[in-house]
Design an enzyme around this catalytic site. Structure first.
Site, PDB file in Angstrom:
ATOM      1  CD  GLU A  14      42.855  42.380  56.186  1.00 13.00           C
ATOM      2  OE1 GLU A  14      43.508  41.438  55.714  1.00 13.00           O
ATOM      3  OE2 GLU A  14      41.929  42.945  55.572  1.00 13.00           O
TER       4      GLU A  14
ATOM      5  CB  CYS B 188      40.244  42.418  53.129  1.00 10.60           C
ATOM      6  SG  CYS B 188      40.075  41.285  51.733  1.00 10.60           S
TER       7      CYS B 188
END
Length: 747
Positions: free
Chosen positions: A447, A445
């Site tokens: 991050e 994702c």
């Protein structure tokens, strides 16, 4: 340095951080143990055993002698010694047994908890929320206690009990939560008895760069092993630039391998097969699957139901089918083959409908072969497994984004990761420090910035569940303490342990940001970000000191959030909801005992389309008064919020999937990237789908009147006393990502 498609920064290893770290540790050790010579010698040997290359840039202290470093893994005798086990005070926990947990979203949070995180207790009943919180907190402080006592640092039981009770209260009331895998695994037999601390980490990255003479299978085995533990893994395509020739095994020289009935056995089988295609004179392998338990058998360790040997047999055949033609023609390992191997492994892992994991591939931004991997008209052979990863490119600041944006407008891929920004910066509002000069990629994702073989733990805070900034700071301290504790656990991969002990990277995240902005405004969010970040850094120094380890290389992030945010009734990460009122659909096995109370409570339940053996429960949700929706928030504002959080909060990265209208906003994508390439480390896009684009979408916008009618049908929901006939069973994965933007699943 590994070869990369993206340019390498030309600068020397920054010495300041390692020097400061080593000086701090030396002073701490001398101050604490100056009167205890034998213990000082032990700590000196531990400190010296960590070579310069493993201490984030610090110069080694030449005055200290090199002696063996004590093991960080708990021994069986240690685990049996009850004096070393931490437990919350019973009288404290009893005060929460009859307290109603503040689950969010009209029963959705409670349903997701019981479906996903409530383990089976010894009496056969499922955990209630206070049971889960106690298990997690006990496991966290038990890890701390073991570390501190094994390293002779001095354990203060009263202080730990006070900190543990504070952590319990903040988790119970959804002020912060460990990651989903932490709620599931921390304090269970996985950590308490088996020491599988890798299962506590959210994400990982591995480079496919193969050192000379190294096993080609290693990065592929790492991804498979981590995925089977539920860890999302990113990978690059560097191996495709190394000219690795596919030789093929010697079919006249055959060997037999009986596959053990274990995660390790499956991984070993895959590794043996891959390596047999790249080593001169390697024998062809005949696999014996007779030891693998039959389909439908319970998996008592990590949880779930066995898929049988069929999915592994299919994977091995797929690998042969992929590599045999290359061996016959003398071909080399190319970009497509690298990604195919990883995707086939991902397909195998989720095929049993037990593990929910994610992959992300990183590749060159101008290579047509890579960019067309998900063009199934051109590559129809990839359709059965190409869904297993999101694909991103290593974007370069200043590049021409025209072709990339045309592809994004079509299907949302590829995503973009600016590796130079990831390496050079913490928060983008601070000066470049090059702390992450060895970074190679990120997690699925995006991050977290990560080195090869690095894993990372993320924790989630809920600013809207706080009355004041001081209350939020107290939560940040408990959240950081949980994540920092996870960094103390060794994995079973030496390569991962080396980089993780050097970086001790964590990700303190915030979620429900759209709700916070609605209630408090953007300027208040800026204040909480700035002061909160400073407090996180102070707390990291404090707990690094107490554990005798270096400070974390990076500390904060914005994760997209999925089921964890649902527990607390929060909007996911920085994303805005599809609508103020919507139906949130959750999938549950047809034989789950959760269905009966849901039916009695009046929830709409129907058969899952295309997923036999699964039911879909529709839960009406109100995201909150005054909150804007994705229809009202432009592509430019979403990008601006991501840049705002990357500047003021996240020193890792901000996971953001920008939803956009392909017709009205698609033509502006290139111009937007021209501006935001200097402010972001990564970004992905998702063209807005029309309502009903596919059946039973996870989110479906509804009118207020429809919401009110649905709520009136629902009575009190009681899931607390149900027994589940499937011990420790993980739920089937949703066909689409919980947040609508991250983990890919087969469609």
């Amino acid at each position: 340095r590994h070869p990369r498609h993206a340019p390498q920064p030309r600068m020397q290893t920054p010495p300041f951080r390692r020097q400061a770290c080593l000086l701090w540790r030396s002073r701490l050790t001398i101050r604490r143990f100056s009167s205890q010579a034998s213990r000082l010698d032990t700590l000196k040997s531990e400190r010296k055993a960590a070579r310069p290359d493993s201490l984030n840039g610090c110069q080694a202290d030449s005055s200290q002698e090199a002696l063996p470093k004590p093991s960080d893994a708990p021994t069986e005798a240690f685990l049996r010694d009850k004096e070393h086990v931490f437990r919350l005070d019973d009288s404290f926990v009893s005060g929460y047994k009859n307290r109603k947990a503040p689950f969010g979203f009209n029963g959705l949070g409670e349903l997701v908890y019981h479906r996903t995180y409530s383990r089976i207790k010894e009496d056969g009943t499922n955990e209630r929320w206070h049971d889960t919180v106690q298990r997690v907190v006990d496991g966290t402080f038990n890890m701390q206690k073991g570390w501190v006592r094994r390293h002779g640092l001095g354990w203060d039981e009263a202080k730990a009990q006070a900190q543990a009770q504070e952590m319990f209260e903040r988790i119970f009331n959804f002020k912060f939560l460990p990651p989903g895998r932490g709620l599931w695994a921390m304090g269970s037999n996985l950590t308490e008895e088996r020491g599988i601390y890798a299962a506590l980490n959210n994400c990982a990255f591995v480079s496919t760069s193969i050192p000379e003479g190294g096993d080609v299978s290693k990065p592929f085995c790492f991804l498979m092993d981590a995925s089977m533990l539920g860890v999302g893994v990113g990978f690059d395509t560097v191996a495709a630039s190394q000219g690795l020739r596919v030789l093929g095994p010697d079919e006249l020289n055959r060997s037999r391998f009986q596959v053990p009935d274990s995660r390790e056995g499956w991984v070993e089988a895959v590794g043996m097969l891959i390596d047999s295609y790249f080593k001169h004179g390697a024998s062809a392998i005949d696999f014996d699957f007779s030891k693998i338990r039959p389909k439908g058998s319970p998996i008592k360790g990590f949880g779930g139901i066995a898929s049988g040997s069929g999915v592994l047999e299919s994977l091995l055949e797929d690998i042969r089918g992929l590599l045999d033609p290359l061996a016959k023609t003398g071909g080399t390992l190319g970009i497509s083959t690298v990604v195919d191997l990883m995707n086939m492994i991902g397909k195998c892992v989720v095929a049993g409908n037990v593990r929910r994991t994610a992959e992300i591939a990183f590749g060159p931004p101008r290579d047509p072969e890579y960019l067309n991997l998900k063009n199934y008209e051109e590559n129809p052979q990839r359709l059965p497994h190409g869904w297993a990863s999101n694909n991103s490119v290593y974007a370069e600041v200043g590049m021409d984004y025209t072709d990339i944006c045309d592809r994004i407008s079509d299907n949302g891929e590829p995503g973009l990761a600016w590796l130079d920004n990831m390496r050079a910066y913490g928060r983008m509002g601070d000066k470049p420090d090059m702390k992450d000069w060895r970074a190679m990629g990120g997690n699925p994702c995006l991050e977290q910035t990560l080195e090869s073989f690095e894993m990372c733990c993320l924790v989630e805070t809920f600013p809207t569940n706080h009355d004041s900034l001081e209350d939020f700071k107290a939560t940040l301290e408990s959240a950081l303490l949980y994540a920092k504790t996870v960094t103390l656990g060794q994995t079973h991969w030496p390569e991962a342990n080396e980089v993780m002990s050097r970086n001790r990277r964590i990700g303190c995240s915030m979620t429900g940001i759209a709700q916070f902005i609605t209630q408090n405004g953007l300027d208040e969010l800026k204040t909480w970000c700035e002061e909160g970040y400073a407090h996180v850094r102070e707390c990291d120094q404090k707990y690094s000191d107490s554990f005798g380890v270096c400070g974390s290389v990076k500390l904060t992030s914005i994760k997209p959030s999925g089921t964890v945010s649902l527990l607390a009734g929060a909007t996911p990460g920085m994303h805005y909801p599809e609508s103020r009122y919507y139906l949130r659909r959750v999938r549950i096995p047809v034989n789950s005992d959760l269905l009966e109370p849901l039916e009695k409570a009046g929830y709409d339940i129907e058969d899952a389309v295309g997923q036999p053996g699964t039911k879909v429960v529709a839960i009406p949700v109100d995201a909150g008064e005054g909150i804007r929706t994705t229809k009202e928030v432009s592509m430019w504002e979403q990008l601006s919020l991501a840049a705002f959080l990357q500047r003021h909060w996240s020193d890792n990265q901000v996971s953001c999937t920008v939803t956009f209208d392909p017709e009205t906003e698609g033509p502006h994508l290139k111009h937007a990237l021209d501006y935001f390439q200097y402010q972001l480390k990564g970004i992905s896009f998702l063209p807005k789908l029309p309502a009903g684009a596919y059946p039973q979408m996870p989110y479906e916008a509804i009118a207020e009147e429809e919401y009110r009618e649905a709520i009136e049908k629902i009575s009190n929901l009681d899931l607390g006393s149900k027994k589940d006939h499937q011990p420790e069973t993980l739920p089937p994965p949703d066909l689409y990502c919980d947040t609508g933007n991250c983990a890919s699943s087969e469609k």
